[in-house]
Design an enzyme around this catalytic site. Structure first.
Site, PDB file in Angstrom:
ATOM      1  CE  LYS A   1       0.010   3.380   4.748  1.00 12.83           C
ATOM      2  NZ  LYS A   1      -0.098   3.551   6.177  1.00 12.83           N
TER       3      LYS A   1
ATOM      4  N   GLY B   1       2.171   2.148  10.748  1.00 13.72           N
ATOM      5  CA  GLY B   1       3.090   3.279  10.575  1.00 13.72           C
ATOM      6  C   GLY B   1       3.740   3.748  11.860  1.00 13.72           C
TER       7      GLY B   1
ATOM      8  CD  GLU C   1      -3.186   5.409   6.692  1.00 16.09           C
ATOM      9  OE1 GLU C   1      -3.153   5.478   5.452  1.00 16.09           O
ATOM     10  OE2 GLU C   1      -2.254   4.911   7.367  1.00 16.09           O
TER      11      GLU C   1
ATOM     12  CD  GLU D   1      -3.568  -2.766   7.367  1.00 11.36           C
ATOM     13  OE1 GLU D   1      -2.444  -2.945   6.913  1.00 11.36           O
ATOM     14  OE2 GLU D   1      -4.260  -1.767   7.106  1.00 11.36           O
TER      15      GLU D   1
ATOM     16  CG  HIS E   1      -5.893   1.678   5.134  1.00 11.30           C
ATOM     17  ND1 HIS E   1      -5.487   2.643   6.022  1.00 11.30           N
ATOM     18  CD2 HIS E   1      -4.835   0.838   4.972  1.00 11.30           C
ATOM     19  CE1 HIS E   1      -4.223   2.407   6.365  1.00 11.30           C
ATOM     20  NE2 HIS E   1      -3.807   1.317   5.746  1.00 11.30           N
TER      21      HIS E   1
ATOM     22  CG  ASN F   1      -1.712   1.228   1.432  1.00  7.26           C
ATOM     23  OD1 ASN F   1      -1.801   2.050   0.521  1.00  7.26           O
ATOM     24  ND2 ASN F   1      -2.314   1.389   2.615  1.00  7.26           N
TER      25      ASN F   1
ATOM     26  CB  SER G   1       5.120  -1.767  12.063  1.00  2.00           C
ATOM     27  OG  SER G   1       4.612  -0.463  12.263  1.00  2.00           O
TER      28      SER G   1
HETATM   29  C1  PEP Z   1      -0.884   0.002   6.128  1.00  2.00           C
HETATM   30  O1  PEP Z   1      -1.091   1.198   6.112  1.00  2.00           O
HETATM   31  O2  PEP Z   1      -1.675  -0.781   5.559  1.00  2.00           O
HETATM   32  C2  PEP Z   1       0.301  -0.480   6.842  1.00  2.00           C
HETATM   33  C3  PEP Z   1       0.331  -1.722   7.245  1.00  2.00           C
HETATM   34  O3  PEP Z   1       1.296   0.429   7.057  1.00  2.00           O
HETATM   35  P1  PEP Z   1       2.740   0.145   7.751  1.00  2.00           P
HETATM   36  O4  PEP Z   1       3.291  -1.115   7.145  1.00  2.00           O
HETATM   37  O5  PEP Z   1       3.570   1.347   7.379  1.00  2.00           O
HETATM   38  O6  PEP Z   1       2.495   0.020   9.202  1.00  2.00           O
END
Ligand code: PEP
Length: 255
Positions: free
Chosen positions: A12, A174, A98, A168, A96, A10, A214
């Site tokens: 973003k 992040g 966000e 997630e 997601h 992703n 992460s």
């Molecule tokens: C995401 O936004 O789907 C995600 C898993 O981000 P990160 O790997 O940066 O934590």
């Protein structure tokens, strides 16, 4: 039942079309013939066409990060499933965290998108997960259940094998904080059990459940070795080919 691992990046709101091209080229050069793992990249809308042309003919699949449930009309700034299919996208990130937190997306709205995506042969990657406050309040499983039941409402047995779930935990996205393997596997096993209740065992065993939050080359092997973790949704570590390719290698190494 062996589920093929899936690694999805992703990107973003990162990478202009110009910046996306070399990243896509590096991924194709190193992993474009990989058939051990399913690989999806999700660039921003403006880079979809460029990346789509670069990955064409390889085993890498194209995903978008959002869409509107309606087919067309007066929805300024929005993009439909049909428009994404026209650019040869095969996957779509939905729900997601966000989108949920910054853009107020509800389970009902995400459900409309899920149904529209499936109707248009786009495979939804339905993201669910609890906030830190929800985890601390002991409501993680309840939150995840509500998001999955809401997101999948009206999705039939025939359709649901085209859905991928991504667990997630919001507090791990992040932030560099990763769920422990035990925390992640507990929720993944719960999701599998919920899918069994909703669709029966045979179908539930076919649905892939990704971990996101992460994930990076150092923690991926242990997470990916868990029984119900079928791949990763990768944010930060997908923006650089070396780490993304290492994650693909880690997924391919799991027996
Ligand atoms: C995401 O936004 O789907 C995600 C898993 O981000 P990160 O790997 O940066 O934590």
């Amino acid at each position: 039942m062996i589920r093929k691992k899936l690694i999805a990046g992703n990107w973003k709101m990162n990478k202009s079309a110009t910046e996306a091209a070399p990243l896509a080229q590096e991924i194709v050069a190193a992993a474009g013939r990989n058939t051990d793992v399913d690989i999806v990249v999700c660039p921003p809308f403006t880079a979809l066409e460029t990346v789509g042309k670069i990955i064409d003919g390889s085993s890498i699949k194209l995903g978008a990060q959002n869409m509107h449930p309606e087919a067309s009309g007066a929805y300024t700034g929005e993009i439909s499933a049909g428009m994404l299919r026209d650019l040869f996208a095969s996957h779509i990130l939905l729900g997601h965290s966000e989108r949920r937190s910054y853009f107020g997306e509800t389970d009902a709205f995400i459900n409309k998108k899920t149904l529209a995506a499936l109707k248009n042969q786009l495979r939804p990657i339905l993201c669910v997960g609890e906030t830190l406050a929800e985890r601390e309040a002991g409501t993680t499983l309840k939150v995840v259940q509500t998001q999955i039941e809401g997101g999948l409402e009206g999705v039939t047995k025939d359709q649901v094998t085209n859905v991928v779930i991504a667990y997630e935990p919001v507090w791990a996205i992040g932030t560099g904080k990763v769920a422990t393997t035990a925390q992640a596997q507990e929720v993944h096993a719960f999701i599998r059990g919920l899918l069994v209740k909703l669709y029966g065992d045979a179908i539930a065993q076919k649905i892939r459940i990704l971990y996101g939050g992460s994930m990076k080359p150092s923690n991926a092997p242990e997470l990916l070795a868990q029984k119900d973790i079928d791949g990763g949704l990768i944010g930060g570590a997908s923006l650089e080919s070396r780490s993304f390719l290492e994650l693909i290698t880690a997924a391919a190494a799991v027996k």
